[in-house]
Design a protein around this motif. Sequence first.
Motif, mmCIF file in Angstrom:
data_model
loop_
_atom_site.group_PDB
_atom_site.id
_atom_site.type_symbol
_atom_site.label_atom_id
_atom_site.label_comp_id
_atom_site.label_asym_id
_atom_site.label_seq_id
_atom_site.Cartn_x
_atom_site.Cartn_y
_atom_site.Cartn_z
ATOM 1 N N PHE A 353 -9.325 15.799 -117.187
ATOM 2 C CA PHE A 353 -8.748 15.367 -118.529
ATOM 3 C C PHE A 353 -7.112 14.910 -118.175
ATOM 4 C CE2 PHE A 353 -6.479 15.104 -122.668
ATOM 5 C CZ PHE A 353 -8.015 14.125 -123.562
ATOM 6 N N GLY A 354 -6.594 13.562 -118.330
ATOM 7 C CA GLY A 354 -4.781 13.522 -118.643
ATOM 8 C C GLY A 354 -4.551 12.837 -116.961
ATOM 9 N N LEU A 355 -5.932 12.163 -116.887
ATOM 10 C CA LEU A 355 -5.151 11.197 -115.009
ATOM 11 C C LEU A 355 -3.861 10.570 -115.997
ATOM 12 C CD1 LEU A 355 -8.579 11.516 -113.631
ATOM 13 C CD2 LEU A 355 -6.851 12.344 -112.705
ATOM 14 N N THR A 356 -3.605 9.494 -114.762
ATOM 15 C CA THR A 356 -2.627 8.812 -114.943
ATOM 16 C C THR A 356 -2.353 7.402 -113.481
ATOM 17 O OG1 THR A 356 -0.377 9.910 -114.660
ATOM 18 C CG2 THR A 356 -1.689 9.936 -116.888
ATOM 19 N N HIS A 357 -1.293 6.741 -113.936
ATOM 20 C CA HIS A 357 -0.987 6.142 -112.309
ATOM 21 C C HIS A 357 -0.288 7.025 -111.098
ATOM 22 C CE1 HIS A 357 -3.141 2.481 -113.410
ATOM 23 N NE2 HIS A 357 -2.655 2.369 -113.850
ATOM 24 N N ASN A 358 0.562 7.937 -111.969
ATOM 25 C CA ASN A 358 1.004 9.062 -111.092
ATOM 26 C C ASN A 358 0.320 10.372 -110.756
ATOM 27 O OD1 ASN A 358 2.696 7.223 -110.681
ATOM 28 N ND2 ASN A 358 4.070 7.270 -113.810
ATOM 29 N N THR A 359 -0.537 10.586 -111.303
ATOM 30 C CA THR A 359 -1.365 11.758 -110.390
ATOM 31 C C THR A 359 -1.243 11.953 -108.796
ATOM 32 O OG1 THR A 359 -2.608 12.403 -112.944
ATOM 33 C CG2 THR A 359 -3.208 12.789 -111.148
ATOM 34 N N THR A 360 -0.625 12.972 -108.508
ATOM 35 C CA THR A 360 -0.547 13.325 -107.622
ATOM 36 C C THR A 360 -2.121 14.048 -107.151
ATOM 37 O OG1 THR A 360 0.732 14.675 -107.693
ATOM 38 C CG2 THR A 360 1.704 12.948 -107.015
ATOM 39 N N ALA A 361 -2.199 14.407 -105.685
ATOM 40 C CA ALA A 361 -3.098 15.191 -105.140
ATOM 41 C C ALA A 361 -2.645 16.857 -105.640
ATOM 42 C CB ALA A 361 -3.266 14.948 -103.651
ATOM 43 N N ALA A 362 -1.616 16.805 -105.462
ATOM 44 C CA ALA A 362 -1.178 18.192 -106.046
ATOM 45 C C ALA A 362 -1.026 18.753 -107.596
ATOM 46 C CB ALA A 362 0.333 18.612 -105.522
ATOM 47 N N GLU A 363 -0.849 18.046 -107.998
ATOM 48 C CA GLU A 363 -1.312 18.053 -110.167
ATOM 49 C C GLU A 363 -2.689 17.741 -109.815
ATOM 50 O OE1 GLU A 363 2.447 15.571 -111.452
ATOM 51 O OE2 GLU A 363 0.245 14.577 -110.800
ATOM 52 N N LEU A 364 -3.225 17.513 -109.324
ATOM 53 C CA LEU A 364 -5.071 17.589 -108.618
ATOM 54 C C LEU A 364 -5.148 18.627 -108.789
ATOM 55 C CD1 LEU A 364 -6.569 14.887 -107.565
ATOM 56 C CD2 LEU A 364 -6.942 15.248 -110.307
ATOM 57 N N CYS A 365 -4.722 19.742 -107.568
ATOM 58 C CA CYS A 365 -5.072 20.718 -107.899
ATOM 59 C C CYS A 365 -4.629 21.708 -107.810
ATOM 60 C CB CYS A 365 -4.439 21.491 -105.823
ATOM 61 S SG CYS A 365 -4.665 22.790 -105.150
ATOM 62 N N ARG A 366 -3.381 21.543 -108.632
ATOM 63 C CA ARG A 366 -2.682 22.731 -109.337
ATOM 64 C C ARG A 366 -4.139 22.699 -110.937
ATOM 65 N NH1 ARG A 366 2.755 22.318 -113.415
ATOM 66 N NH2 ARG A 366 2.309 23.767 -115.128
ATOM 67 N N SER A 367 -4.536 21.269 -111.593
ATOM 68 C CA SER A 367 -5.086 21.582 -112.663
ATOM 69 C C SER A 367 -6.372 22.410 -111.876
ATOM 70 C CB SER A 367 -5.378 20.319 -112.984
ATOM 71 O OG SER A 367 -6.406 19.634 -112.001
ATOM 72 N N VAL A 368 -6.829 22.565 -110.910
ATOM 73 C CA VAL A 368 -7.848 22.964 -110.292
ATOM 74 C C VAL A 368 -8.322 24.285 -110.975
ATOM 75 C CG1 VAL A 368 -9.154 23.516 -108.247
ATOM 76 C CG2 VAL A 368 -8.973 20.879 -109.153
ATOM 77 N N LEU A 369 -6.700 24.590 -110.082
ATOM 78 C CA LEU A 369 -6.459 26.363 -110.125
ATOM 79 C C LEU A 369 -6.158 27.192 -111.324
ATOM 80 C CD1 LEU A 369 -3.793 26.578 -107.030
ATOM 81 C CD2 LEU A 369 -5.939 26.969 -106.711
ATOM 82 N N GLU A 370 -5.454 26.194 -112.422
ATOM 83 C CA GLU A 370 -5.463 26.031 -113.535
ATOM 84 C C GLU A 370 -7.110 26.643 -114.514
ATOM 85 O OE1 GLU A 370 -0.444 25.234 -114.287
ATOM 86 O OE2 GLU A 370 -2.449 23.761 -115.099
#
Length: 485
Positions: A353-370
């Motif tokens: 939830f909260g994806l944008t055009h600028n979302t990166t792989a690292a940010e996806l990983c961070r949200s998974v860990l959280e």
Amino acid sequence: MYLGIDLGTSGVKIIILDGTGTVIAQASSPLKVSRPTPLWSEQSPQDWWQATNLAMQSLKSLHAESLAEVNAIGLSGQMHGATLLDSSNHIIRPAILWNDGRSEIQCKTIEATEKQTRHITGNIAMPGFTAPKLLWVKENEPDNFKRIAKVLLPKDYLRFLMTGDFASDMSDSAGTLWLDVEKRQWSKEMLNSTGLTIEQMPQLYEGTEITGKLTHEVAQMWGMVEVPVVAGGGDNAAGAVGIGVIAPKQAFLSLGTSGVFFVANDTYNPHPDSAIHTFCHCIPDTWHQMSVTLSAASCLTWVTELTGFKDEKSLLVETEKLDFSSPSSLIFLPYLSGERTPHNNPTAQGVFFGLTHNTTAAELCRSVLEGVAFAFADGQKALIDSGSQIENISVIGGGSRSKLWGQILASVLNRTLTYRKSGEVGPALGAARLAQIAVTQKDPVDVCFSGEVDYEIQPDLTMQDYYSYQYKKFKQLYHSLKMHF
């Protein structure tokens, strides 16, 4: 020397433990999960045996002398898996695993048929448990059900191939929904609710008891003598023994394929309505409570493959470069295989939830860990609400290698987390320790000591502040989407 064999979902891990409690060798072999249709999760029991033999051959090639000196073998394994044998001891169908969600209707049928289910077992009926899987087979594969001579848990199928004996331990058997968890014996009433009998069950032992000995053929193949094989434990109970969690108020987090928050107890204290598991420990006269999130380190594996990184370590390196002084706009619901605690919802699904055009792989990983950390926070609340007292928390499992994840977890849970040497081999180490107790008759307290502290992680005050807000959003997001799963 003592051998510990841990049959996990993603692989088999085997260690050799010397008499001083030091792991002197280890080997592993990977496994894959089959998902032939939504909600299904299966493995071939033959693959378990092949992986075990591959790991043993690796040990034999490098540590033949140590193997020849092994005095006993302990077993640990993934819980709840339905392994069905016919009268000729042949596998009837692929094993239905712990994270299989097909039997939600059968759970309701069991509780309607046997009104005392939660009183007898100390647990709410969940699709992950073994009993509803068997009722599903009875209703959907009646010809297979009629052929069943024995129902075994995964590690106990390995035991059968190793010794020829049908046996199990209390901790693993408590996860079937057929055990009277307080009395530590099979329940005829619960077996009747699924059309089975005690004769179709393995013999029960405490985790520190000998169930048989290695056959001559297997001993020769592995370069060993015909040593005793010990009952062992389910992966979480064995992991507790490996990390020294056998006394009240001691706890651990397991970051394996699933995520477990485990607290030891010296009394039977069920609280099924909160979706907390109350099981026998693999130490006699001991129980434990645990919350379970069905997808933990498996979420990290999934997002690594999704983003095209060669391995999890590489993705974590990129994630560590992010600015953690402020919250992310991205939230992840880690329900890739449904969820147990506290939702008991096999149809729950993963969500970004909260994806944008600028979302990166690292940010996806961070949200998974959280997201996984928030699921652990749900589990912690359920444990505390059920009366568990938590003082010391150790961390085990493959996910424990990430210090970043540890910092996130400590900050979300508002707890100091302790990381110990050999924490990654927890269940296999626990299995070897149970073997040592069985043949030496030592007090478990003298064998199941906490490992040497590697380091501790304290909550970060800044992260703690914004995670308290994000955790509320996490919970609201699940409830707002629940009707759509």
